[in-house]
Design a protein around this motif. Structure first.
Motif, PDB file in Angstrom:
ATOM      1  N   LYS A  78       0.833  -1.209   0.000  1.00  0.00           N
ATOM      2  CA  LYS A  78       0.000   0.000   0.000  1.00  0.00           C
ATOM      3  C   LYS A  78       0.863   1.253   0.000  1.00  0.00           C
ATOM      4  O   LYS A  78       1.937   1.267   0.590  1.00  0.00           O
ATOM      5  N   SER A  79       0.351   2.274  -0.630  1.00  0.00           N
ATOM      6  CA  SER A  79       1.067   3.542  -0.604  1.00  0.00           C
ATOM      7  C   SER A  79       0.099   4.656  -0.250  1.00  0.00           C
ATOM      8  O   SER A  79      -0.908   4.835  -0.943  1.00  0.00           O
ATOM      9  N   PRO A  80       0.337   5.492   0.753  1.00  0.00           N
ATOM     10  CA  PRO A  80       1.520   5.452   1.624  1.00  0.00           C
ATOM     11  C   PRO A  80       1.453   4.307   2.629  1.00  0.00           C
ATOM     12  O   PRO A  80       0.370   3.859   2.998  1.00  0.00           O
ATOM     13  N   ARG A  81       2.616   3.846   3.039  1.00  0.00           N
ATOM     14  CA  ARG A  81       2.683   2.717   3.933  1.00  0.00           C
ATOM     15  C   ARG A  81       2.308   3.108   5.357  1.00  0.00           C
ATOM     16  O   ARG A  81       2.789   4.096   5.889  1.00  0.00           O
ATOM     17  N   ASP A  82       1.449   2.285   5.972  1.00  0.00           N
ATOM     18  CA  ASP A  82       1.072   2.512   7.364  1.00  0.00           C
ATOM     19  C   ASP A  82       1.858   1.520   8.214  1.00  0.00           C
ATOM     20  O   ASP A  82       1.429   0.381   8.409  1.00  0.00           O
ATOM     21  N   ARG A 113      10.845   2.157  10.194  1.00  0.00           N
ATOM     22  CA  ARG A 113      10.281   2.520   8.892  1.00  0.00           C
ATOM     23  C   ARG A 113      11.262   2.275   7.743  1.00  0.00           C
ATOM     24  O   ARG A 113      11.370   3.058   6.798  1.00  0.00           O
ATOM     25  N   ASN A 114      11.941   1.141   7.872  1.00  0.00           N
ATOM     26  CA  ASN A 114      12.923   0.739   6.882  1.00  0.00           C
ATOM     27  C   ASN A 114      12.280  -0.224   5.893  1.00  0.00           C
ATOM     28  O   ASN A 114      12.137  -1.415   6.173  1.00  0.00           O
ATOM     29  N   LEU A 115      11.870   0.278   4.757  1.00  0.00           N
ATOM     30  CA  LEU A 115      11.125  -0.519   3.786  1.00  0.00           C
ATOM     31  C   LEU A 115      11.931  -1.696   3.250  1.00  0.00           C
ATOM     32  O   LEU A 115      11.433  -2.820   3.186  1.00  0.00           O
TER      33      LEU A 115
END
Lengths: 132, 178
Positions: B93-97, B134-136
């Motif tokens: 999903k964007s933006p990521r929750d 929050r390291n994708l």
């Protein structure tokens, strides 16, 4: 004075509350192996419904802490605030070791706070103390 | 006369031979299955897929609930598959929750810990750490590992329960008698 597992007449009834079906099955399995009668429900709301109907029958409540809609802590409070239900011992389970949380629950009247994964030995210890 | 009796003896020997085969073959198959079962269980523990929580669950099995562990494991894979699918959606999903993502991984980890799925728990812990930061990249990498372990564990446990069924209840009696 009957003890745990004293045949159907003396068999204690425990209400287990957990939104996870896996955890419900595990806790129910552990309690049943201690010869306890178990009802497992998936929310605080259902637990209160059942307690409204069968309060005299329930000897202990064991509930998960983190549940959507109503946490185990909120359930504990509702039980302890009710003149009809406050005598029922409540045990809280959680996978997280958060000292503040534990203290708050114990202060609110929880019998014990168990860390998950729940071991059969944890449960028999609590039951033998709580279900006299 | 001699020929008739020779045939008679041969047929006696044949029937003795086949009755011996009839009684020993299942036994041989059973001990081979028991060995496979023991090896599979050992590998599950040695390789860290499972921990002592699994043993604790097996100890709860009795005549009243003979398939307890398989039932719990089935529930686990039902729940965890759903959670993996939800994580897949959340991660794309964007933006990521990251908060919701973390909540899902937390649920998965808790489920895993209830059945003693040790490696899955570890991978989920790492995943949560990346969520926190929050390291994708890290999230994607650890999610791959979670999915891999999920499939591996499912396969191994399917084999395990299949073997258990083949070996039968006597196996459990033997184990508890040790």
């Amino acid at each position: 004075m009957s003890s745990v597992g004293d045949g159907d007449g003396g068999q204690r009834h425990v209400l287990a509350v957990d939104d996870s079906s896996v955890d419900r099955a595990v806790i129910a399995g552990i309690l049943r192996s201690s010869k306890l009668r178990v009802t497992a429900v998936d929310s605080g709301k259902r637990a209160l419904e059942l307690l409204g109907l069968e309060k005299k029958d329930v000897s202990m409540i064991i509930t998960d802490y983190w549940m959507p809609e109503m946490t185990g802590y909120e359930l504990l409070k509702r039980v302890k605030e009710s003149s009809e239900l406050k005598e029922i011992p409540v045990v809280i389970m959680s996978s997280e070791n958060v000292p503040n949380r534990i203290t708050r629950c114990l202060e609110e009247g929880a019998e014990e706070f168990l860390l998950k994964p729940i071991r059969p030995s944890d449960v028999s210890r609590v039951c033998s103390r709580v279900l006299k | 006369m001699a020929l008739a009796s020779h045939r008679h003896i041969s047929s006696c020997l044949c029937s003795i031979h086949s009755s011996l085969c009839y009684s020993t073959r299942p036994e041989m198959e059973r001990s081979s299955l028991q060995r496979q079962l023991a090896n599979l269980k050992k590998s599950l523990f040695d390789q860290g897929n499972l921990d002592e929580q699994f043993d604790q669950l097996e100890e709860l099995q009795d005549d009243a609930s003979p398939n307890f562990v398989e039932e719990v494991v089935t529930l686990f894979f039902r729940d965890s598959s759903r959670l993996v699918a939800n994580i897949e959606q959340a991660i794309e999903k964007s933006p990521r929750d990251y908060g919701s993502l973390d909540a899902l991984v937390h649920q998965l980890k808790d489920s895993a810990s209830s059945i003693g799925a040790a490696k899955m728990m570890k991978e989920c812990t790492v995943f949560r750490e990346y969520c926190d930061k929050r390291n994708l990249e890290g999230c994607l990498r650890s999610f791959q590992k979670v999915k891999k372990e999920h499939s591996t564990l499912r396969l191994k446990l399917e084999n395990y329960f299949q073997l258990l069924r083949q070996v039968g209840p006597a196996e459990k009696a033997t184990r508890s008698g040790n």
